[in-house]
Design a protein around this motif. Structure first.
Motif, PDB file in Angstrom:
ATOM      1  N   LYS A  53      23.799   7.950   1.170  1.00 22.10           N
ATOM      2  CA  LYS A  53      24.488   8.477  -0.001  1.00 22.10           C
ATOM      3  C   LYS A  53      25.881   8.969   0.371  1.00 22.10           C
ATOM      4  O   LYS A  53      26.036   9.891   1.166  1.00 22.10           O
ATOM      5  N   ASN A  54      26.900   8.315  -0.193  1.00 23.94           N
ATOM      6  CA  ASN A  54      28.280   8.746  -0.031  1.00 23.94           C
ATOM      7  C   ASN A  54      29.067   8.258  -1.236  1.00 23.94           C
ATOM      8  O   ASN A  54      28.549   7.460  -2.037  1.00 23.94           O
ATOM      9  N   PRO A  55      30.307   8.691  -1.430  1.00 23.93           N
ATOM     10  CA  PRO A  55      31.074   8.328  -2.624  1.00 23.93           C
ATOM     11  C   PRO A  55      31.240   6.825  -2.837  1.00 23.93           C
ATOM     12  O   PRO A  55      31.470   6.379  -3.964  1.00 23.93           O
ATOM     13  N   ASP A  56      31.121   6.037  -1.774  1.00 27.55           N
ATOM     14  CA  ASP A  56      31.333   4.596  -1.892  1.00 27.55           C
ATOM     15  C   ASP A  56      30.032   3.803  -2.015  1.00 27.55           C
ATOM     16  O   ASP A  56      30.075   2.571  -2.133  1.00 27.55           O
ATOM     17  N   SER A  57      28.891   4.474  -1.985  1.00 28.55           N
ATOM     18  CA  SER A  57      27.604   3.772  -1.959  1.00 28.55           C
ATOM     19  C   SER A  57      27.431   2.827  -3.145  1.00 28.55           C
ATOM     20  O   SER A  57      27.022   1.672  -2.984  1.00 28.55           O
ATOM     21  N   ALA A  58      27.724   3.316  -4.355  1.00 29.29           N
ATOM     22  CA  ALA A  58      27.522   2.488  -5.554  1.00 29.29           C
ATOM     23  C   ALA A  58      28.367   1.223  -5.492  1.00 29.29           C
ATOM     24  O   ALA A  58      27.920   0.138  -5.874  1.00 29.29           O
ATOM     25  N   TYR A  59      29.607   1.361  -5.003  1.00 33.12           N
ATOM     26  CA  TYR A  59      30.491   0.203  -4.890  1.00 33.12           C
ATOM     27  C   TYR A  59      29.965  -0.791  -3.854  1.00 33.12           C
ATOM     28  O   TYR A  59      30.011  -2.013  -4.071  1.00 33.12           O
ATOM     29  N   LYS A  60      29.488  -0.266  -2.727  1.00 35.03           N
ATOM     30  CA  LYS A  60      28.983  -1.152  -1.677  1.00 35.03           C
ATOM     31  C   LYS A  60      27.716  -1.874  -2.121  1.00 35.03           C
ATOM     32  O   LYS A  60      27.514  -3.042  -1.781  1.00 35.03           O
ATOM     33  N   ILE A  61      26.864  -1.174  -2.860  1.00 40.51           N
ATOM     34  CA  ILE A  61      25.636  -1.800  -3.354  1.00 40.51           C
ATOM     35  C   ILE A  61      25.968  -2.984  -4.256  1.00 40.51           C
ATOM     36  O   ILE A  61      25.327  -4.040  -4.188  1.00 40.51           O
ATOM     37  N   LEU A  62      26.993  -2.813  -5.095  1.00 44.14           N
ATOM     38  CA  LEU A  62      27.406  -3.891  -5.999  1.00 44.14           C
ATOM     39  C   LEU A  62      28.387  -4.860  -5.346  1.00 44.14           C
ATOM     40  O   LEU A  62      28.862  -5.800  -5.996  1.00 44.14           O
ATOM     41  N   GLU A  63      28.722  -4.605  -4.090  1.00 47.70           N
ATOM     42  CA  GLU A  63      29.604  -5.477  -3.307  1.00 47.70           C
ATOM     43  C   GLU A  63      30.993  -5.608  -3.938  1.00 47.70           C
ATOM     44  O   GLU A  63      31.541  -6.711  -4.057  1.00 47.70           O
ATOM     45  N   ILE A  64      31.571  -4.474  -4.330  1.00 45.10           N
ATOM     46  CA  ILE A  64      32.915  -4.448  -4.904  1.00 45.10           C
ATOM     47  C   ILE A  64      33.727  -3.320  -4.274  1.00 45.10           C
ATOM     48  O   ILE A  64      33.173  -2.420  -3.628  1.00 45.10           O
ATOM     49  N   ASP A  65      35.049  -3.363  -4.473  1.00 40.23           N
ATOM     50  CA  ASP A  65      35.934  -2.322  -3.968  1.00 40.23           C
ATOM     51  C   ASP A  65      36.079  -1.197  -4.991  1.00 40.23           C
ATOM     52  O   ASP A  65      35.770  -1.363  -6.178  1.00 40.23           O
ATOM     53  N   ARG A  66      36.601  -0.073  -4.534  1.00 34.33           N
ATOM     54  CA  ARG A  66      36.828   1.063  -5.432  1.00 34.33           C
ATOM     55  C   ARG A  66      37.859   0.727  -6.504  1.00 34.33           C
ATOM     56  O   ARG A  66      37.882   1.360  -7.553  1.00 34.33           O
ATOM     57  N   THR A  67      38.694  -0.252  -6.231  1.00 38.30           N
ATOM     58  CA  THR A  67      39.750  -0.634  -7.178  1.00 38.30           C
ATOM     59  C   THR A  67      39.252  -1.595  -8.257  1.00 38.30           C
ATOM     60  O   THR A  67      40.044  -2.052  -9.097  1.00 38.30           O
ATOM     61  N   ALA A  68      37.967  -1.922  -8.257  1.00 40.71           N
ATOM     62  CA  ALA A  68      37.416  -2.887  -9.209  1.00 40.71           C
ATOM     63  C   ALA A  68      37.601  -2.422 -10.647  1.00 40.71           C
ATOM     64  O   ALA A  68      37.453  -1.239 -10.957  1.00 40.71           O
ATOM     65  N   THR A  69      37.925  -3.363 -11.514  1.00 40.14           N
ATOM     66  CA  THR A  69      38.076  -3.062 -12.939  1.00 40.14           C
ATOM     67  C   THR A  69      36.701  -2.960 -13.591  1.00 40.14           C
ATOM     68  O   THR A  69      35.677  -3.342 -12.989  1.00 40.14           O
ATOM     69  N   ILE A  70      36.661  -2.474 -14.826  1.00 35.66           N
ATOM     70  CA  ILE A  70      35.398  -2.358 -15.551  1.00 35.66           C
ATOM     71  C   ILE A  70      34.751  -3.733 -15.708  1.00 35.66           C
ATOM     72  O   ILE A  70      33.538  -3.882 -15.536  1.00 35.66           O
TER      73      ILE A  70
END
Length: 246
Positions: free
Chosen positions: A179-196
């Protein structure tokens, strides 16, 4: 049935080499007997060329990989041992699970286990989505005591390479246990800059990739593991929905 008898007889006559040869020969006879009941010898050889590894081999290989993870950090956790035993009992029943552990202890455990060899075998004979579930299972073992060590991560990463797992998929599964701030992004295999829109597209792609229906050919315990992985993808998407407000 034949594989257990042949392994025991081989061990009694020629110790470890005899047990190994006996087990392999007995497995072949078991498969041969099954072929006679379901359509002849051709099915046996078709199975060997397919993407599925025989049940007996798969069970022992999976247990061998589990042992590598359990011993990775130099200590044997009772919680991790209990997790593996519970999994095998749930997947195969108590009697069959005990037989698997007995053969493992008498034959496999006495020789060096090669994660690279096992990974290469499974890579050639298992579907990719099934190999992803193997990686998820190994992380679940490491997490059974509440903490996944660096040594355990390194061991699982090495196994994943031999299983032919893509790095993005490895990182996605790994993020489900950290669990860390980037976990959700990594699970979905996207960057933090990803659009909606990119988040929505990634969710649909990952939901399809990890859908439990892809593992209908495997045991119930494996399918439950797939459901857990699928749920993590849903939770990651819901978290980003709240963060992004859509």
């Amino acid at each position: 049935m034949y594989r257990w008898i042949a392994a025991i007889l081989g061990f009694a006559l020629y110790r470890l080499p005899g047990a190994i040869v006996g087990f392999l020969l007995g497995s072949f006879l078991d498969n041969l007997g099954g072929a006679k009941r379901t359509g002849g010898y051709k099915q046996v050889f078709q199975q060997q060329r397919s993407d599925r590894v025989s049940p007996a081999d798969f069970e022992l290989n999976l247990l061998s990989l589990a042992s590598l993870v359990i011993k990775a950090d130099g200590k044997v956790s009772q919680a991790e041992l209990d997790y593996v035993r519970q999994y095998f009992v749930q997947a195969y029943g108590k009697d069959r699970a005990n037989a698997i552990f007995k053969v493992f202890n008498e034959v496999i455990k006495k020789r060096e286990i090669s994660g690279s060899r096992i990974g290469n075998v499974l890579r050639q004979r298992m579907r990719y989505e099934s190999r992803l579930q193997v990686v998820h299972f190994l992380f679940s073992i490491a997490n059974a005591d509440g903490f996944v060590s660096n040594a355990e991560v390194n061991t699982i990463q090495g196994i994943s390479v031999n299983l032919g797992i893509q790095n993005k998929d490895l990182e996605s599964i790994k993020a489900m246990f950290f669990k860390n701030p980037d976990s959700a992004y990594k699970i979905l295999e996207i960057d933090r800059t990803a659009t909606i829109q990119e988040i929505k597209t990634a969710y649909r792609h990952m939901a399809k990739k990890y859908h439990p229906d892809k593992l209908q050919h495997m045991d119930e315990a494996y399918r439950k593991g797939a459901e857990d992985k699928f749920r993590k993808v849903q939770e990651a998407y819901e978290q980003l929905q709240k963060e992004k407000g859509f």
